[in-house]
Design an enzyme around this catalytic site. Structure first.
Site, short mmCIF file in Angstrom:
data_model
loop_
_atom_site.label_atom_id
_atom_site.label_comp_id
_atom_site.label_asym_id
_atom_site.label_seq_id
_atom_site.Cartn_x
_atom_site.Cartn_y
_atom_site.Cartn_z
N GLY A 195 62.51 84.70 24.49
CA GLY A 195 63.74 83.89 23.66
C GLY A 195 63.10 83.77 21.97
O GLY A 195 63.46 83.35 21.55
N GLY B 71 66.33 87.47 25.45
CA GLY B 71 66.73 88.22 25.38
C GLY B 71 68.00 87.36 23.53
O GLY B 71 68.81 87.76 23.53
N LYS C 169 53.00 92.98 34.66
CA LYS C 169 53.89 92.35 34.16
C LYS C 169 54.39 91.76 35.22
O LYS C 169 56.47 92.40 34.88
CB LYS C 169 55.07 92.32 32.81
#
EC number: 2.8.1.10
Length: 267
Positions: free
Chosen positions: A189, A162, A101
């Site tokens: 989010g 976050g 990632k």
């Protein structure tokens, strides 16, 4: 439901559309229970921020049953393309996993990804045989460029990492989804399961969640709730929503309704 509805990334087939991160959990026991409750099959770990193997005690890789999960190392903490490439190579050497990632984030306040650095690193890593899942802002032009260099997915953010603010980029996400040739995974989010459902309803192929589960009062219960939200959102997308209207439309037919006299009008 839709038993044959699967997700394919990098030539591998998955039945779960919920990816889970491993950061911020109070301990490995809670993390493992949350992973189990979520039904996830793809688990991401930050290579720079954890002890993968820890002499004398359990490290993160020891705590994970890697026969059950596709490990997705990430380059969180990398500020440049060069750093991200170096960390991805270290991750592959340490884990034997060629998935990454890709995160290139120079901005410590908002943690917004660098589009230029991300594209540069992606091109290098794809050329080295990595299966690259890049984290980006919801930019359709960038998404297509990442597809062209060979990324396995594109992972646009819903809102800042976050923040738990939910899907604040819905209109931009639709431009990324329109004509996408690789799976689109909404990342960052999401705060509650309805956020995940909303992303899947819009046509996203999957979501990745971490803080919303790890910081919940009951992480295991929240992991299960997110699994249900993802399932509901995907089922709604496949079922096809009704057309939106600008005016009201009665749900009961007018045909067959008896014509009763108006009580205000004398017979």
């Amino acid at each position: 439901m839709f038993p044959q509805d699967t997700l394919t990334i990098g030539g591998k087939v998955f039945t779960s559309r919920l990816m889970l991160g491993t950061g911020k959990f109070t301990d490995f026991h809670v993390m493992r229970d949350a992973l189990e409750a979520s039904g996830t099959q793809i688990v991401t770990v930050a290579i720079r921020r954890v002890e993968l193997k820890a002499p004398g005690h359990v490290g993160l890789l020891d705590a994970l049953d890697l026969s059950r999960y596709q490990l997705l190392p990430n380059t969180a903490g990398c500020r440049t393309a060069e750093e991200a490439v170096r960390v991805a190579r270290l991750a592959r050497a340490a884990t034997g996993v060629n998935w990454v990632k890709l995160e290139v984030i120079p901005d410590p306040r908002w943690l917004l990804p660098d589009p230029i650095g991300t594209l540069k690193a992606a091109e290098i890593l794809v050329g080295e045989g990595f299966t690259v899942l890049p984290y980006v802002q919801p930019d359709a032009v960038l998404a297509r460029a990442l597809e062209r260099v060979g990324c396995a997915t594109v992972m646009p953010l819903a809102s800042p990492i976050g923040s738990g603010r939910g899907l604040r980029t819905g209109e931009l996400l639709r431009t990324v989804l329109d004509g996408a040739g690789v799976p689109i995974v909404v990342d960052a989010g999401l705060g509650v399961p309805s956020d995940a459902a909303q992303a899947l309803e819009a046509g996203a192929d999957a979501v990745l969640v971490n803080t919303a589960v790890a910081e919940a009062r009951d992480p295991v219960g929240m992991a299960q709730a997110f699994a249900l939200g993802v399932q509901a959102g995907r089922a709604a997308f496949l079922a096809g929503r009704m057309a939106e209207r600008t005016h009201a439309s009665p749900s009961s037919p007018a045909a067959g309704v008896p014509c009763l006299p108006d009580p205000e009008v004398p017979v």
